[in-house]
Scaffold this motif. Structure first.
Motif, PDB file in Angstrom:
ATOM      1  N   ALA A   1       1.007  -1.262  -0.221  1.00 33.00           N
ATOM      2  CA  ALA A   1       0.088  -0.025   0.099  1.00 33.00           C
ATOM      3  C   ALA A   1       0.767   1.196   0.013  1.00 33.00           C
ATOM      4  O   ALA A   1       0.506   2.241  -0.681  1.00 33.00           O
ATOM      5  CB  ALA A   1      -0.863   0.123   1.254  1.00 33.00           C
ATOM      6  N   THR A   2       2.205   1.226   0.670  1.00 33.46           N
ATOM      7  CA  THR A   2       2.893   2.252   0.817  1.00 33.46           C
ATOM      8  C   THR A   2       3.868   2.341  -0.513  1.00 33.46           C
ATOM      9  O   THR A   2       3.929   3.272  -1.192  1.00 33.46           O
ATOM     10  CB  THR A   2       3.884   2.277   1.844  1.00 33.46           C
ATOM     11  OG1 THR A   2       3.212   2.217   3.303  1.00 33.46           O
ATOM     12  CG2 THR A   2       4.772   3.350   2.029  1.00 33.46           C
ATOM     13  N   ARG A   3       4.363   1.497  -1.009  1.00 30.37           N
ATOM     14  CA  ARG A   3       4.974   1.228  -2.299  1.00 30.37           C
ATOM     15  C   ARG A   3       4.324   2.030  -3.247  1.00 30.37           C
ATOM     16  O   ARG A   3       4.561   2.759  -4.040  1.00 30.37           O
ATOM     17  CB  ARG A   3       5.362  -0.223  -2.557  1.00 30.37           C
ATOM     18  CG  ARG A   3       6.299  -0.962  -1.677  1.00 30.37           C
ATOM     19  CD  ARG A   3       7.164  -1.962  -2.279  1.00 30.37           C
ATOM     20  NE  ARG A   3       6.275  -2.855  -3.221  1.00 30.37           N
ATOM     21  CZ  ARG A   3       5.939  -4.062  -2.710  1.00 30.37           C
ATOM     22  NH1 ARG A   3       6.053  -4.348  -1.417  1.00 30.37           N
ATOM     23  NH2 ARG A   3       5.110  -4.684  -3.677  1.00 30.37           N
TER      24      ARG A   3
ATOM     25  N   ASP B   1       1.487   9.384  -1.280  1.00 26.92           N
ATOM     26  CA  ASP B   1       0.065   9.746  -1.407  1.00 26.92           C
ATOM     27  C   ASP B   1      -0.681   8.166  -0.882  1.00 26.92           C
ATOM     28  O   ASP B   1      -0.823   7.414  -1.570  1.00 26.92           O
ATOM     29  CB  ASP B   1      -0.163   9.785  -2.962  1.00 26.92           C
ATOM     30  CG  ASP B   1      -1.758   9.933  -3.188  1.00 26.92           C
ATOM     31  OD1 ASP B   1      -2.586   9.738  -2.242  1.00 26.92           O
ATOM     32  OD2 ASP B   1      -1.967  10.729  -4.511  1.00 26.92           O
ATOM     33  N   ALA B   2      -1.218   8.227   0.329  1.00 29.05           N
ATOM     34  CA  ALA B   2      -1.470   6.927   1.007  1.00 29.05           C
ATOM     35  C   ALA B   2      -2.780   6.544   0.305  1.00 29.05           C
ATOM     36  O   ALA B   2      -2.818   5.337   0.266  1.00 29.05           O
ATOM     37  CB  ALA B   2      -1.747   7.522   2.590  1.00 29.05           C
ATOM     38  N   GLU B   3      -3.627   7.520   0.023  1.00 26.50           N
ATOM     39  CA  GLU B   3      -4.979   6.978  -0.460  1.00 26.50           C
ATOM     40  C   GLU B   3      -4.788   6.347  -1.844  1.00 26.50           C
ATOM     41  O   GLU B   3      -5.484   5.399  -2.275  1.00 26.50           O
ATOM     42  CB  GLU B   3      -6.045   8.201  -0.646  1.00 26.50           C
ATOM     43  CG  GLU B   3      -6.698   8.405   0.436  1.00 26.50           C
ATOM     44  CD  GLU B   3      -7.738   9.643   0.137  1.00 26.50           C
ATOM     45  OE1 GLU B   3      -8.485   9.850  -0.984  1.00 26.50           O
ATOM     46  OE2 GLU B   3      -7.963  10.287   1.260  1.00 26.50           O
ATOM     47  N   ARG B   4      -4.004   7.073  -2.548  1.00 30.13           N
ATOM     48  CA  ARG B   4      -3.495   6.228  -3.933  1.00 30.13           C
ATOM     49  C   ARG B   4      -2.851   5.041  -3.833  1.00 30.13           C
ATOM     50  O   ARG B   4      -3.318   4.025  -4.462  1.00 30.13           O
ATOM     51  CB  ARG B   4      -2.709   7.241  -4.791  1.00 30.13           C
ATOM     52  CG  ARG B   4      -2.387   6.653  -6.000  1.00 30.13           C
ATOM     53  CD  ARG B   4      -1.302   7.455  -6.903  1.00 30.13           C
ATOM     54  NE  ARG B   4      -1.602   7.523  -8.315  1.00 30.13           N
ATOM     55  CZ  ARG B   4      -0.897   7.870  -9.035  1.00 30.13           C
ATOM     56  NH1 ARG B   4       0.331   8.337  -8.729  1.00 30.13           N
ATOM     57  NH2 ARG B   4      -1.102   7.577 -10.417  1.00 30.13           N
ATOM     58  N   GLY B   5      -1.912   4.774  -2.783  1.00 32.11           N
ATOM     59  CA  GLY B   5      -1.573   3.689  -2.438  1.00 32.11           C
ATOM     60  C   GLY B   5      -2.299   2.458  -2.001  1.00 32.11           C
ATOM     61  O   GLY B   5      -2.294   1.498  -2.624  1.00 32.11           O
ATOM     62  N   GLU B   6      -3.316   2.779  -1.255  1.00 33.66           N
ATOM     63  CA  GLU B   6      -4.405   1.995  -0.758  1.00 33.66           C
ATOM     64  C   GLU B   6      -5.090   1.584  -2.108  1.00 33.66           C
ATOM     65  O   GLU B   6      -5.696   0.208  -2.316  1.00 33.66           O
ATOM     66  CB  GLU B   6      -5.180   2.425   0.261  1.00 33.66           C
ATOM     67  CG  GLU B   6      -4.754   2.284   1.517  1.00 33.66           C
ATOM     68  CD  GLU B   6      -5.555   3.076   2.478  1.00 33.66           C
ATOM     69  OE1 GLU B   6      -4.684   4.062   3.004  1.00 33.66           O
ATOM     70  OE2 GLU B   6      -6.607   2.908   2.850  1.00 33.66           O
TER      71      GLU B   6
ATOM     72  N   ALA C   1      -6.496  -2.759  -6.229  1.00 31.37           N
ATOM     73  CA  ALA C   1      -6.586  -3.217  -7.390  1.00 31.37           C
ATOM     74  C   ALA C   1      -5.612  -4.329  -7.716  1.00 31.37           C
ATOM     75  O   ALA C   1      -5.914  -5.452  -8.350  1.00 31.37           O
ATOM     76  CB  ALA C   1      -6.252  -2.163  -8.245  1.00 31.37           C
ATOM     77  N   ALA C   2      -4.348  -4.252  -7.023  1.00 32.67           N
ATOM     78  CA  ALA C   2      -3.232  -5.247  -7.472  1.00 32.67           C
ATOM     79  C   ALA C   2      -3.742  -6.649  -6.567  1.00 32.67           C
ATOM     80  O   ALA C   2      -3.325  -7.416  -7.358  1.00 32.67           O
ATOM     81  CB  ALA C   2      -1.801  -4.569  -6.860  1.00 32.67           C
ATOM     82  N   ALA C   3      -4.235  -6.455  -5.406  1.00 31.62           N
ATOM     83  CA  ALA C   3      -4.476  -7.656  -4.975  1.00 31.62           C
ATOM     84  C   ALA C   3      -5.715  -8.454  -5.580  1.00 31.62           C
ATOM     85  O   ALA C   3      -5.686  -9.469  -5.763  1.00 31.62           O
ATOM     86  CB  ALA C   3      -5.169  -7.249  -3.383  1.00 31.62           C
ATOM     87  N   LEU C   4      -6.582  -7.599  -6.038  1.00 29.07           N
ATOM     88  CA  LEU C   4      -7.965  -8.207  -6.842  1.00 29.07           C
ATOM     89  C   LEU C   4      -7.234  -8.798  -7.981  1.00 29.07           C
ATOM     90  O   LEU C   4      -7.794  -9.807  -8.442  1.00 29.07           O
ATOM     91  CB  LEU C   4      -8.786  -7.171  -7.028  1.00 29.07           C
ATOM     92  CG  LEU C   4     -10.302  -7.902  -7.268  1.00 29.07           C
ATOM     93  CD1 LEU C   4     -10.615  -8.763  -6.242  1.00 29.07           C
ATOM     94  CD2 LEU C   4     -11.047  -6.774  -7.220  1.00 29.07           C
ATOM     95  N   PHE C   5      -6.083  -8.347  -8.564  1.00 29.66           N
ATOM     96  CA  PHE C   5      -5.795  -8.782  -9.785  1.00 29.66           C
ATOM     97  C   PHE C   5      -4.942 -10.111  -9.408  1.00 29.66           C
ATOM     98  O   PHE C   5      -5.250 -11.020 -10.245  1.00 29.66           O
ATOM     99  CB  PHE C   5      -4.743  -7.762 -10.508  1.00 29.66           C
ATOM    100  CG  PHE C   5      -4.076  -8.314 -11.498  1.00 29.66           C
ATOM    101  CD1 PHE C   5      -4.271  -8.022 -13.039  1.00 29.66           C
ATOM    102  CD2 PHE C   5      -2.659  -8.890 -11.419  1.00 29.66           C
ATOM    103  CE1 PHE C   5      -3.802  -8.363 -14.004  1.00 29.66           C
ATOM    104  CE2 PHE C   5      -1.880  -9.139 -12.637  1.00 29.66           C
ATOM    105  CZ  PHE C   5      -2.351  -9.111 -13.879  1.00 29.66           C
TER     106      PHE C   5
END
Ligand code: NOJ
Ligand code: CA
Length: 560
Positions: free
Chosen positions: A341-343, A376-381, A386-390
């Motif tokens: 989420a941070t990366r 940008d914490a919100e963007r990270g989340e 999206a990445a997790a669901l992928f």
């Protein structure tokens, strides 16, 4: 003894010998999961008390990072006794109870085996120190005489992975080799006694009902230490093609062939996954059915949130899995890297000529205490969801790291005095270490230590952890936790064989693929909206507005 009432989410334990091929495996870092006795350290009964949570999440297996007696010089990867439980974490009876409860909820159990090195507190190393040079006890490790006058210089200029010298001198003047911390002496895998002891350990845990093993630095065990030993520069110039003196040697598979025979004595056969940082062309050796059976693919740990990178990584790793006959693994986070989420909320990694990040991704941000570059914490989340669901739509097994189901961020501003990771101490100012992803989990927003335990947390939890607490996310159907639960539930329903075919989504930043049964996974890696393919919408990582696919979003669809 903790007894957990069977939860309504319990499933029947699958007996299929290939249960692991497409399993969702949840990594628990035991000391930071849940603390039941208020000493600030997570413990085995704490994990047992949360089995219903894991069942409700819908995971197929749990992987426990080391819980063995340890000085915690390397977060438990310095093992003092492979066949016991750290008394601060519980007892063998507590482990039996945890295994029974997980099994009763349909969840398999994987434990971490650390065969490259022991702790310096291990009885063998203590014996080696006492027995002195030339003894059989020293032959279990890698002891050598030093060089220079009085042997006061190390045998070679080799360095440790954690920074600093790779050799340490003991009182009588000999030196021992350690790939990692000084408190983690490397074992001598040419010694049959070492080999026999690990077989005993594998049987010990298999007999107690453990279903599989995660093998720490599986590519490092065997070594060619023929004199004269090469220099560091010579080592670095050598190809890593099976013949390198220290890394990824072909002969390590003799060890794993012996282990495989042991695994196959059990029903279902015990499984293993290699933590092997090797060239992709060598991964199938570890993943083959004659060796460990599966090998981690860490490519996503180094990738940006980028369509081209994700597409290539999926294609490459499915091809490697086909070569070995195994299934691949997907990992977005673990206990060694900055949380994804941070990366994903930081600028893309700077890359060298080989395409790999020049610094551990996020390290620059950690070094600044989380002040720069801007997060940008919100963007990270959003991207993390999206990445997790992928990843959860892909064939193969998915390894989740505790807290990612909460969308948890890395903690950057741990005071130096409270840091624990040896990589921080051995490379001052260069690597901030891995404590920031190991901070104890927030279970309840308003409780002491956010519900981790009544006695505080062994690494400091920031105020903002409250927002990520399980009890708040439980109430919120739009939470990351709710998303993971829905995705894992659907994955069970939808998952069939391991086929994947790419779908042309008509836009460069969009990656889409179809699984058997008309299950379509589509991710928009770009920022602006793209067309959404036709189909029944099953789950989405972000709220949908009309018929478009918003930026930084994954949707699962079913085509009729
Ligand atoms: C890999 C583990 O994941 C890491 O946490 C540990 O420090 C090293 N191996 C050494 O055991
Ligand atoms: Ca405790």
């Amino acid at each position: 003894m903790t007894t957990v009432a069977p939860s309504p989410h319990a499933r029947v334990l699958s007996d299929a010998p290939d249960w692991w091929r497409q399993a969702v495996v949840y990594q628990v870092y035991p000391r930071s999961f849940a603390d039941t006795n208020g000493d600030g350290l997570g413990d085995i009964p704490g994990i047992t008390s949360r089995v219903p949570y894991l069942a409700e999440l819908g995971v197929d297996a749990v992987w426990l990072s080391p819980f063995y007696p340890s000085d915690l010089a390397d977060g438990g990867y310095d093992v003092a006794d492979y066949r016991d439980v750290d008394p601060r974490l519980g007892t063998l009876a507590d482990m039996d109870e945890l295994i029974a409860q997980l099994h009763a909820h349909g969840i398999r159990v994987v434990v971490d085996i650390v065969p490259n090195h022991t702790s310096d507190k291990h009885a063998w190393f203590q014996e080696a120190l006492e027995a002195g040079r030339g003894s059989a006890a020293r032959e279990r490790y890698i002891f050598r005489e030093g060089t220079g006058p009085d042997g006061a210089e190390p045998p070679t200029d080799w360095v440790s992975v954690f920074g600093g010298a790779g050799w340490e001198r003991v009182a009588d003047g000999q030196w021992y080799f350690h790939n990692f911390d000084v408190s983690q002496p490397d074992l001598n895998w040419a010694n049959p006694e070492v080999r026999a002891d690990f077989v005993k350990t594998l049987r010990f845990w298999s007999d107690r009902g453990v279903d599989g093993f995660r093998i720490d630095v599986a590519h490092m065990l065997t070594k060619d230490l023929t004199e004269p030993l090469p220099s560091r520069a010579e080592l670095e110039a050598m190809p890593i093609d099976g013949t390198h003196p220290l890394l990824d040697r072909d002969d390590v598979h003799e060890v794993y062939a012996e282990w495989r025979a042991v695994f196959n004595e059990y029903d279902p056969p015990r499984t293993a996954v290699a933590e092997a940082w090797v060239h992709p062309s060598r991964v199938p050796l570890y993943a083959s059915a004659e060796s460990l059976g599966q090998s981690f693919n860490f490519d996503l740990l180094e990738a940006d949130f980028d369509a081209g990178q994700f597409r290539r990584i999926v294609a490459d790793n499915l091809a490697l899995a086909a070569e070995s006959g195994s299934s691949t693994t997907w990992v977005l986070s673990n206990h060694d890297v900055v949380r994804h989420a941070t990366r994903y909320g930081l600028p893309d990694a700077e890359r060298g000529a080989d395409g790999r990040p020049t610094l551990k991704h996020g390290n620059e941000w950690l070094l600044s205490g989380g002040r720069t570059p801007a997060l940008d914490a919100e963007r990270g989340e959003r991207r993390a969801r999206a990445a997790a669901l992928f990843v959860l739509g892909l064939p193969g097994s998915a390894y989740l790291y505790q807290g990612e189901e909460l969308g948890l961020h890395e903690v950057a501003d741990i005071p130096d005095a409270e840091r624990q990771d040896p990589t921080f101490f051995r490379s001052p100012g260069v690597d901030m270490g891995r404590d920031g992803c190991r901070v104890p989990l927030p279970w309840a927003a308003s409780d002491a230590a956010f519900g981790f335990g009544a006695g505080g947390a062994h690494l400091p939890q920031p105020e903002w952890f409250a927002r990520y607490a399980v009890d708040l996310q439980d109430q919120d159907p739009a939470s990351t936790l709710a998303l993971y639960r829905r995705a894992l539930g659907l994955r069970h329903e939808l998952q069939a064989d391991e086929e994947l075919s790419w779908v042309d989504a008509g836009s460069e930043g969009v990656v889409a693929f179809e699984r058997p049964g008309g299950w379509v996974v589509v991710t928009n890696f770009g920022e602006s909206a793209a067309p959404l393919p036709d189909g029944e919408i099953l789950v989405s990582s972000r709220e949908l507005d009309g018929g478009a696919l918003p930026g930084e979003t994954t949707v699962w669809l079913r085509r009729s």
